[in-house]
Structure formats: structure tokens, C-alpha cells
Design an enzyme around this catalytic site. Structure first.
Site, PDB file in Angstrom:
ATOM      1  N   ASP A 141     -45.201 -36.660 -54.462  1.00 15.17           N
ATOM      2  CA  ASP A 141     -44.978 -37.747 -53.493  1.00 15.17           C
ATOM      3  C   ASP A 141     -45.802 -38.998 -53.805  1.00 15.17           C
ATOM      4  OD1 ASP A 141     -47.407 -36.539 -52.940  1.00 15.17           O
ATOM      5  OD2 ASP A 141     -46.824 -35.771 -50.990  1.00 15.17           O
ATOM      6  N   ASN A 181     -50.569 -29.526 -40.298  1.00 10.20           N
ATOM      7  CA  ASN A 181     -49.396 -29.126 -39.513  1.00 10.20           C
ATOM      8  C   ASN A 181     -48.406 -28.308 -40.347  1.00 10.20           C
ATOM      9  OD1 ASN A 181     -48.353 -31.060 -41.190  1.00 10.20           O
ATOM     10  ND2 ASN A 181     -47.765 -32.500 -39.591  1.00 10.20           N
ATOM     11  N   HIS A 214     -47.271 -29.119 -43.404  1.00 10.86           N
ATOM     12  CA  HIS A 214     -46.372 -29.849 -44.303  1.00 10.86           C
ATOM     13  C   HIS A 214     -46.721 -29.582 -45.759  1.00 10.86           C
ATOM     14  CE1 HIS A 214     -49.264 -33.494 -44.156  1.00 10.86           C
ATOM     15  NE2 HIS A 214     -49.156 -33.231 -45.431  1.00 10.86           N
ATOM     16  N   GLU A 263     -42.650 -33.194 -43.521  1.00 10.44           N
ATOM     17  CA  GLU A 263     -43.261 -32.976 -42.216  1.00 10.44           C
ATOM     18  C   GLU A 263     -42.441 -31.972 -41.398  1.00 10.44           C
ATOM     19  OE1 GLU A 263     -46.125 -34.071 -41.497  1.00 10.44           O
ATOM     20  OE2 GLU A 263     -46.484 -36.128 -42.133  1.00 10.44           O
TER      21      GLU A 263
END
Ligand code: GLP
Length: 241
Positions: free
Chosen positions: A62, A128, A130, A135
């Protein structure tokens, strides 16, 4: 999934180095790389090693939208500093955060992934759950796309920027489908603030609300964690001395 708990990040990173060594020795050509504090020790060990990546290809997960390779917060800059400057690959790919047409950029990146099937994909994990910047809620068959970062991720990244306003709100991320098509996955996680995400990833039900749970469906996923990241697991797993 193969789970291994190590006494600390260094020990886990040494085991990860061994996986990279093995991959090169057995002729693997394409390495999926990740950024963040998680792989830093592994990159230090790779830099100090005698491994030769000059015939290999790297494909990163990314990049932030709006940051170029010269920006010291961009992932392109991170990779150059932590690995590529000392261990150049034949070709290294990252999404271009400054691309004028983001839609075209995501298509270009998917083509790169298609032309360079990933043999070993390295992954960190967000608090979380990801992976990359996929996400919660990301479809499991997603390909490269522009994503809006969640509050949780913006908060976690704030420490790297001068102010919260400077934290990019979007990123270009390889999709979950692309990550899952890698032949082997190595996810690493260290520290207590990853313990909840790790417990869900390993022992929770597979759900797009915790993207990393998808690894349970991969044929060759390896998870290397330290004691702190393992602290909310209920089952018994291999502990490396
Ligand atoms: C970012 C990156 C992820 C990384 C995560 C965790 O969101 N896009 O690839 O896994 O941060 O970062 P860290 O390793 O610093 O905890």
C-alpha cells in the site's frame, strides 16, 4: 494456519528471516512487502544478511494518497530507507500516491500483481484487524483500490506526523483477494495493543469486520507473534524458546 509464539520481536524476526532465506533458496522470485514498525527488525536482519535480491521482485501492499517517494512519511521512502537502499531488488513496485488518475493507478497495480504472482507476502496487522489498508468491511475478493482510512487507523498513525491534520485520510491498497492469492502469507504482530486483533484473527469467526480472519481460509498462512500479542489467546500454541 501455523502459529508460533516467540519470546520477543527479535526472535520472531529471525524466524521470518529464515523463511525469506528458504524462499530465495527454493527459487521464489516475488516478495510481497509491508511497512510499519512490525517488519523493522526483519528488514534490519535482511540488510545485514548475505541474501541477494538482485534477481527478485518486490510488490508492496500500500501507499498513502498524496505522498510522494521523497516525503519521509511515504511508504516508498520507508522501503528505500529500511531495505532497498542496501538490498536492491531487480524491480520494486509500490502504488504511486501522487498518481493523477487514481482509478488508473489501481488498475496498473492490479496488472503488476497479476504479472508477478506473489510467492511470499509479509503482513502486519492494524489494531482493528486490518491488513494492508483493508479496513473492516472490505470484501474478501477485493482488488487494488483507494480506501478511506478509519479513525482507529488515523489515530494509530498520528504519532508519525507533525499534527493529526497531516495524516493522510486515504491510501491505495492491494485488496484482500490479491493478498489471499499469494502462495504463502506471513503475518507478524508484536505488543499488547495487537492482542485483541490477534485473538480474533486466530480464534474468532471469519468475518469481513476483522479482515485478518480471512487468513484462516488460506492454505499456507504462518503467524509469528510475541508473548504480548499472544496474551488474549485461549488455545495452546507452539512456543519457540
Ligand atoms: C498500517 C499499514 C499496515 C500495517 C499497520 C500496522 O496501517 N498499512 O500494513 O500492518 O499499519 O503498523 P505497525 O506495524 O506500525 O503496527
Amino acid at each position: 494456519m501455523e502459529i508460533k509464539i516467540f519470546k520477543n520481536k527479535r526472535a520472531a524476526s529471525e524466524a521470518a528471516l529464515a523463511l525469506f532465506k528458504e524462499a530465495l533458496k527454493t527459487g521464489k522470485e516475488t516478495f510481497g512487502l509491508a511497512t510499519g514498525s512490525t517488519p523493522e527488525d526483519l528488514y534490519t536482519l535482511l540488510r545485514a544478511s548475505d541474501l541477494d535480491f538482485s534477481q527478485a521482485t518486490s510488490v508492496n501492499l500500500d501507499e498513502y494518497v498524496g505522498l510522494g517517494a521523497e516525503d519521509d512519511q511515504s511508504y516508498a521512502y520507508f522501503m528505500k530507507k529500511h531495505l532497498f537502499e542496501e538490498k536492491p531488488f531487480k524491480e520494486s513496485y509500490l502504488p504511486d500516491g501522487l498518481a493523477e488518475n487514481l482509478d488508473e493507478e489501481t488498475k496498473r497495480y492490479d496488472k503488476i500483481i497479476e504479472e508477478h504472482p506473489i510467492d511470499l507476502q509479509l503482513l502486519g496487522i492494524g489494531r482493528n484487524g486490518h491488513i494492508g489498508f483493508n479496513e473492516p468491511g472490505t470484501p474478501s475478493d477485493s482488488t487494488t483500490r483507494v480506501v478511506d482510512l478509519t479513525e482507529s487507523t488515523i489515530n494509530a498513525n498520528e504519532r508519525f506526523f507533525a499534527s493529526r491534520d497531516d495524516v493522510p485520510r486515504q491510501a491505495i491498497s492491494m485488496g484482500l483477494g490479491s493478498i489471499m492469492s499469494s502462495k504463502k502469507l506471513l503475518l507478524m504482530a508484536f505488543g499488547e495493543d495487537k492482542a485483541d486483533a490477534i485473538a480474533k484473527t486466530i480464534e474468532g469467526e471469519v468475518t469481513s469486520e476483522v479482515p485478518a480472519t480471512l487468513l484462516q481460509k488460506h492454505a499456507d498462512a504462518v503467524i509469528y507473534i510475541d508473548e504480548a500479542a499472544a496474551s488474549q489467546l485461549k488455545g495452546n500454541y507452539d512456543r519457540e524458546a
